[in-house]
Design a protein around this motif. Sequence first.
Motif, PDB file in Angstrom:
ATOM      1  N   ILE A   3       0.876  -1.166   0.000  1.00 23.25           N
ATOM      2  CA  ILE A   3       0.000   0.000   0.000  1.00 23.25           C
ATOM      3  C   ILE A   3       0.913   1.215   0.000  1.00 23.25           C
ATOM      4  O   ILE A   3       1.785   1.337   0.873  1.00 23.25           O
ATOM      5  CB  ILE A   3      -0.914   0.015   1.235  1.00 23.25           C
ATOM      6  CG1 ILE A   3      -1.755  -1.264   1.287  1.00 23.25           C
ATOM      7  CG2 ILE A   3      -1.798   1.260   1.229  1.00 23.25           C
ATOM      8  CD1 ILE A   3      -2.494  -1.458   2.591  1.00 23.25           C
ATOM      9  N   THR A   4       0.745   2.102  -0.954  1.00 18.44           N
ATOM     10  CA  THR A   4       1.626   3.261  -1.076  1.00 18.44           C
ATOM     11  C   THR A   4       1.158   4.422  -0.209  1.00 18.44           C
ATOM     12  O   THR A   4      -0.007   4.507   0.178  1.00 18.44           O
ATOM     13  CB  THR A   4       1.698   3.747  -2.533  1.00 18.44           C
ATOM     14  OG1 THR A   4       0.401   4.227  -2.911  1.00 18.44           O
ATOM     15  CG2 THR A   4       2.142   2.639  -3.473  1.00 18.44           C
ATOM     16  N   VAL A  18      -5.874   0.537   6.178  1.00 14.57           N
ATOM     17  CA  VAL A  18      -4.906  -0.552   6.064  1.00 14.57           C
ATOM     18  C   VAL A  18      -5.433  -1.803   6.748  1.00 14.57           C
ATOM     19  O   VAL A  18      -5.305  -2.914   6.225  1.00 14.57           O
ATOM     20  CB  VAL A  18      -3.544  -0.133   6.650  1.00 14.57           C
ATOM     21  CG1 VAL A  18      -2.600  -1.315   6.750  1.00 14.57           C
ATOM     22  CG2 VAL A  18      -2.919   0.966   5.802  1.00 14.57           C
ATOM     23  N   ARG A  19      -6.042  -1.634   7.895  1.00 16.17           N
ATOM     24  CA  ARG A  19      -6.607  -2.781   8.617  1.00 16.17           C
ATOM     25  C   ARG A  19      -7.632  -3.513   7.756  1.00 16.17           C
ATOM     26  O   ARG A  19      -7.625  -4.749   7.677  1.00 16.17           O
ATOM     27  CB  ARG A  19      -7.237  -2.284   9.921  1.00 16.17           C
ATOM     28  CG  ARG A  19      -7.713  -3.364  10.834  1.00 16.17           C
ATOM     29  CD  ARG A  19      -8.278  -2.743  12.116  1.00 16.17           C
ATOM     30  NE  ARG A  19      -8.941  -3.732  12.913  1.00 16.17           N
ATOM     31  CZ  ARG A  19      -8.407  -4.358  13.947  1.00 16.17           C
ATOM     32  NH1 ARG A  19      -7.183  -4.075  14.327  1.00 16.17           N
ATOM     33  NH2 ARG A  19      -9.097  -5.259  14.619  1.00 16.17           N
ATOM     34  N   LEU A  44      -4.194  -5.902  14.635  1.00 21.44           N
ATOM     35  CA  LEU A  44      -3.796  -4.984  15.690  1.00 21.44           C
ATOM     36  C   LEU A  44      -2.388  -4.456  15.446  1.00 21.44           C
ATOM     37  O   LEU A  44      -2.127  -3.249  15.548  1.00 21.44           O
ATOM     38  CB  LEU A  44      -3.873  -5.675  17.055  1.00 21.44           C
ATOM     39  CG  LEU A  44      -3.375  -4.855  18.242  1.00 21.44           C
ATOM     40  CD1 LEU A  44      -4.208  -3.599  18.427  1.00 21.44           C
ATOM     41  CD2 LEU A  44      -3.374  -5.701  19.495  1.00 21.44           C
ATOM     42  N   ILE A  45      -1.470  -5.335  15.097  1.00 16.97           N
ATOM     43  CA  ILE A  45      -0.081  -4.938  14.860  1.00 16.97           C
ATOM     44  C   ILE A  45       0.016  -3.965  13.689  1.00 16.97           C
ATOM     45  O   ILE A  45       0.679  -2.927  13.787  1.00 16.97           O
ATOM     46  CB  ILE A  45       0.805  -6.179  14.635  1.00 16.97           C
ATOM     47  CG1 ILE A  45       0.922  -6.971  15.934  1.00 16.97           C
ATOM     48  CG2 ILE A  45       2.182  -5.783  14.113  1.00 16.97           C
ATOM     49  CD1 ILE A  45       1.470  -8.369  15.768  1.00 16.97           C
ATOM     50  N   VAL A  46      -0.634  -4.274  12.579  1.00 17.18           N
ATOM     51  CA  VAL A  46      -0.542  -3.393  11.415  1.00 17.18           C
ATOM     52  C   VAL A  46      -1.168  -2.038  11.723  1.00 17.18           C
ATOM     53  O   VAL A  46      -0.638  -0.990  11.331  1.00 17.18           O
ATOM     54  CB  VAL A  46      -1.136  -4.041  10.144  1.00 17.18           C
ATOM     55  CG1 VAL A  46      -2.643  -4.051  10.141  1.00 17.18           C
ATOM     56  CG2 VAL A  46      -0.617  -3.356   8.894  1.00 17.18           C
ATOM     57  N   SER A  47      -2.250  -2.028  12.460  1.00 16.16           N
ATOM     58  CA  SER A  47      -2.897  -0.775  12.840  1.00 16.16           C
ATOM     59  C   SER A  47      -1.978   0.073  13.724  1.00 16.16           C
ATOM     60  O   SER A  47      -1.846   1.291  13.524  1.00 16.16           O
ATOM     61  CB  SER A  47      -4.207  -1.082  13.567  1.00 16.16           C
ATOM     62  OG  SER A  47      -4.857   0.102  13.923  1.00 16.16           O
ATOM     63  N   GLU A  48      -1.331  -0.553  14.692  1.00 12.39           N
ATOM     64  CA  GLU A  48      -0.409   0.160  15.582  1.00 12.39           C
ATOM     65  C   GLU A  48       0.797   0.700  14.825  1.00 12.39           C
ATOM     66  O   GLU A  48       1.226   1.832  15.065  1.00 12.39           O
ATOM     67  CB  GLU A  48       0.054  -0.754  16.714  1.00 12.39           C
ATOM     68  CG  GLU A  48      -1.014  -1.047  17.742  1.00 12.39           C
ATOM     69  CD  GLU A  48      -1.425   0.202  18.516  1.00 12.39           C
ATOM     70  OE1 GLU A  48      -0.564   1.015  18.881  1.00 12.39           O
ATOM     71  OE2 GLU A  48      -2.639   0.358  18.739  1.00 12.39           O
ATOM     72  N   ILE A  63       3.530   0.473   2.939  1.00 14.11           N
ATOM     73  CA  ILE A  63       3.271  -0.616   3.870  1.00 14.11           C
ATOM     74  C   ILE A  63       3.262  -1.893   3.045  1.00 14.11           C
ATOM     75  O   ILE A  63       2.578  -1.964   2.025  1.00 14.11           O
ATOM     76  CB  ILE A  63       1.924  -0.425   4.582  1.00 14.11           C
ATOM     77  CG1 ILE A  63       1.971   0.862   5.400  1.00 14.11           C
ATOM     78  CG2 ILE A  63       1.590  -1.619   5.456  1.00 14.11           C
ATOM     79  CD1 ILE A  63       0.636   1.450   5.637  1.00 14.11           C
ATOM     80  N   ARG A  64       4.047  -2.861   3.474  1.00 15.66           N
ATOM     81  CA  ARG A  64       4.078  -4.146   2.788  1.00 15.66           C
ATOM     82  C   ARG A  64       3.676  -5.233   3.768  1.00 15.66           C
ATOM     83  O   ARG A  64       4.181  -5.286   4.881  1.00 15.66           O
ATOM     84  CB  ARG A  64       5.483  -4.430   2.254  1.00 15.66           C
ATOM     85  CG  ARG A  64       5.804  -3.700   0.983  1.00 15.66           C
ATOM     86  CD  ARG A  64       7.212  -3.989   0.492  1.00 15.66           C
ATOM     87  NE  ARG A  64       8.249  -3.609   1.444  1.00 15.66           N
ATOM     88  CZ  ARG A  64       8.628  -2.365   1.699  1.00 15.66           C
ATOM     89  NH1 ARG A  64       8.051  -1.367   1.097  1.00 15.66           N
ATOM     90  NH2 ARG A  64       9.578  -2.111   2.566  1.00 15.66           N
ATOM     91  N   VAL A  65       2.772  -6.083   3.328  1.00 14.39           N
ATOM     92  CA  VAL A  65       2.346  -7.229   4.130  1.00 14.39           C
ATOM     93  C   VAL A  65       2.503  -8.460   3.250  1.00 14.39           C
ATOM     94  O   VAL A  65       1.961  -8.519   2.145  1.00 14.39           O
ATOM     95  CB  VAL A  65       0.886  -7.085   4.603  1.00 14.39           C
ATOM     96  CG1 VAL A  65       0.466  -8.284   5.417  1.00 14.39           C
ATOM     97  CG2 VAL A  65       0.707  -5.794   5.400  1.00 14.39           C
TER      98      VAL A  65
END
Length: 84
Positions: A3-4, A18-19, A44-48, A63-65
């Motif tokens: 996500i850019t 993002v969540r 929760l982790i990505v949101s934080e 953001i890369r997942v």
Amino acid sequence: MTITGAELAKHATPARYVREVVKLQLAALGLADDASDYVESVLLIVSELVTNAYRHAGGAQSIRVTYDTGNVTIEVDDTAPLRQ
């Protein structure tokens, strides 16, 4: 999945956006029902991480997942200059 920062800038609440994107991606991988505690922990982790990038570094550039063999990797590149 990446996500850019430009994509994030379109949303008033980047962490929420993002969540939701990550939740949909994990559901597409079949993780939504089988591992709800796992998925909730990832969300929760990505949101934080996104919230911290905005609160302490002025934003997120990307953001890369990624998901591989049971492991989720979350990377957030923020806009803060590198510290030496």
